[in-house]
Design an enzyme around this catalytic site. Sequence first.
Site, mmCIF file in Angstrom:
data_model
loop_
_atom_site.group_PDB
_atom_site.id
_atom_site.type_symbol
_atom_site.label_atom_id
_atom_site.label_comp_id
_atom_site.label_asym_id
_atom_site.label_seq_id
_atom_site.Cartn_x
_atom_site.Cartn_y
_atom_site.Cartn_z
ATOM 1 N NE ARG A 189 -0.487 -0.419 4.971
ATOM 2 C CZ ARG A 189 -1.153 -0.743 6.077
ATOM 3 N NH1 ARG A 189 -2.455 -1.003 6.008
ATOM 4 N NH2 ARG A 189 -0.547 -0.834 7.227
ATOM 5 C CD GLU A 190 4.959 0.828 3.234
ATOM 6 O OE1 GLU A 190 6.095 0.778 2.745
ATOM 7 O OE2 GLU A 190 4.668 0.347 4.351
ATOM 8 N NE ARG A 242 3.121 -4.524 7.268
ATOM 9 C CZ ARG A 242 4.072 -3.642 7.608
ATOM 10 N NH1 ARG A 242 3.926 -2.374 7.304
ATOM 11 N NH2 ARG A 242 5.144 -4.025 8.236
ATOM 12 C CG ASN A 259 11.013 -4.820 5.915
ATOM 13 O OD1 ASN A 259 12.053 -5.286 5.434
ATOM 14 N ND2 ASN A 259 10.970 -3.647 6.524
ATOM 15 C CG HIS A 313 9.544 0.435 3.652
ATOM 16 N ND1 HIS A 313 8.708 -0.602 3.991
ATOM 17 C CD2 HIS A 313 10.720 -0.141 3.301
ATOM 18 C CE1 HIS A 313 9.355 -1.751 3.851
ATOM 19 N NE2 HIS A 313 10.579 -1.494 3.438
ATOM 20 C CE1 TYR A 365 8.074 -1.382 13.150
ATOM 21 C CE2 TYR A 365 6.761 0.535 13.706
ATOM 22 C CZ TYR A 365 7.190 -0.392 12.778
ATOM 23 O OH TYR A 365 6.738 -0.335 11.493
ATOM 24 C CD GLU A 388 9.090 3.642 7.083
ATOM 25 O OE1 GLU A 388 8.122 3.903 6.341
ATOM 26 O OE2 GLU A 388 9.259 2.532 7.607
HETATM 27 O O1 0X9 Z 1 7.727 -2.029 9.864
HETATM 28 C C1 0X9 Z 1 8.389 -1.964 8.817
HETATM 29 O O2 0X9 Z 1 8.625 -2.929 8.103
HETATM 30 C C2 0X9 Z 1 8.939 -0.591 8.355
HETATM 31 N N1 0X9 Z 1 7.946 0.417 8.549
HETATM 32 S S1 0X9 Z 1 6.546 0.475 7.669
HETATM 33 O O3 0X9 Z 1 5.682 1.465 8.249
HETATM 34 N N2 0X9 Z 1 6.891 0.943 6.182
HETATM 35 O O4 0X9 Z 1 5.984 -0.826 7.637
HETATM 36 C C3 0X9 Z 1 10.173 -0.245 9.154
HETATM 37 C C4 0X9 Z 1 11.263 -1.250 9.164
HETATM 38 C C5 0X9 Z 1 12.557 -0.682 9.635
HETATM 39 N N3 0X9 Z 1 13.164 -1.297 10.744
HETATM 40 C C6 0X9 Z 1 12.880 -1.032 12.072
HETATM 41 N N4 0X9 Z 1 11.939 -0.233 12.440
HETATM 42 N N5 0X9 Z 1 13.579 -1.638 12.986
HETATM 43 ZN ZN ZN Z 2 6.778 -0.371 4.641
#
Ligand code: 0X9
Ligand code: ZN
Length: 430
Positions: A189-190, A242, A259, A313, A365, A388
Site C-alpha cells: 500500500r505504500e 500490506r 519485511n 517505504h 520499534y 520512510e
Molecule cells: O515495519 C516496517 O517494516 C517498516 N515500517 S513500515 O511502516 N513501512 O511498515 C520499518 C522497518 C525498519 N526497521 C525497524 N523499524 N527496525
Molecule cells: Zn513499509
Amino acid sequence: MTSYTLWGLLLLVLLQSVCLLAWQNYKDYRVFELQPRDESEQQLLRQLAREKPHWDFLGSRRSLNETGLRVLVSPTQVESLLTLLNEKHIQHQILSDDISELVLAQREENRRSKSRIQMPMIDVFAGFYTHAEINEYLDSLPQRYPQRALVKIFGWSYERRPLKLLTVSNGDGRSDKPVIFIDATMHAREWIAPSFALYIIQQLLDNYEENKQLLENYDWVIMPVVNADGYEYTHTDSRFWRKTRKPTKDPENIGTDLNRNFGYKWGQNDGSSADPAEEIYRGEYAFDQPESQVVRDVLLHYSDRLRFYLSLHSYGNYFLLPWGHTSSLPPNYYEMMEVADAGAMAIVHATNGIYSYGSGYHLMYPTSGDSTDYAAGVANVTVAITMELPAGGFLGFDPWVSHIEGFVTESWVGVRAMAKEVIRRYPPQL
Ligand code: 0X9
Ligand code: ZN
C-alpha cells in the site's frame, strides 16, 4: 451496430462488473485518532496494535515517541474498539466515519490523470502505475538507452509476475564498479515508494547531464516493485493491503510481511509475529516467500560490490539504520549515520523537510527479519538504510496524485546527497 460491436460492449460491461465486484469499497470503515497521554497508555496501544490485528494501526506512528495514532477499523470492529478505548480512558476522536468516498475519489483522480499517458512512456507526476505498467516502462528503457540500461528478470512472484531489476550505468563498459541497490514496494500500500523509484530511474537516465557524477564510479541497481502481487491487489481489490498474496497455513489469512521474512535473526525477540492474522506475520520460515528470496538473491549477487542498500517505504520521514532486532548497534553505525545525516541535511536545506535518523529499533520499534538487517548482517553491505517517505493523503499511504511531484523531488534531494556521501567515502578500489 454490428454484432461484433455489440459483443464487444457486452464484454466491456461484464469486465467492468467483475472489476467492481473485486473492489473493496471501504464502506463505513472508520478512522480514529488516539492520543495516549503517558508512557503506560502508549504501551497499552502498542500492545493493542499487536493483539488486535483487525485494528489497523497505520504507518510508522506505532513508534515509541509519537502521539496521535491513526487507526483504521471495519464497521464490524468499531464497537469493540470504542468499548476498549472508553474502558481504558484513552483519549480519542473520530476523523472519518466512512472512508469509501475518499478511496473512490483517489481512484478516480488516478484514472483520469493517467488517461493522457501513452504507454510505455510514463509521467511520474501524473499518476500511480501498476506493476504491469512499470514493467512495460522498464522494458522500453534498454531500447532508448542501449549502452546504459539493462533489464533482467531476477525471479517471479507467488502469482508468477516477473520481478524485474534495472541496472543503470554510464556505459563506459567497466563491469566491476561498486553498486548502489534500491528496492521499493515491499509493502503493497505504500504507493509513493514505486513512484519515487521511477523518478530516480528518470533522474539517472533522462537527466544524465545533471547526475552523471553519480554514475562515474558506481552502478545503480533498482527494483521498483518487490511485492508485485500485493501491489497489484491494492490497485484492483483492496487499497490498504500490506502483505504478499501467498496463502498461509491459516485458511482465513493470506499474506506475509516481506519485511519480517529475511533470514537474519528471523523471528527473534518481539520484532515480528507468528500469527498469520497480523500485519507483521513473518511466514513459516525465513525466505518462504519468493519475493524476499529475490531481494536476497540480488543482495548476495552484488555482495562484494554493494556499498549502499536503500529500501523505500512509507511513511514517517525516517532514515532507519540497522539493527531492528536488537538495541545494540552495528560496528559501522556511525559511518551509516553520517550518510543519513548528509541526506537529512540536504532535505532540510532544500525544503525545510524534517527527517529523523538512527537505529530502527530505537527510533521506531523492534523488527526481526527485515531486509536491512539481512543486508548488513549477511550480505556485508556497507550502508543499509530503510527510507520512510513522507505521509500523504488521509491515511498516510494515500497521497493525492497532485502531491507526487513535491514528495519525489524532495526525496531525490536526500537520496542524491546520501549517494554522493557514499561515493565520496567508499571510492572504487583500483
Ligand atoms: O515495519 C516496517 O517494516 C517498516 N515500517 S513500515 O511502516 N513501512 O511498515 C520499518 C522497518 C525498519 N526497521 C525497524 N523499524 N527496525
Ligand atoms: Zn513499509
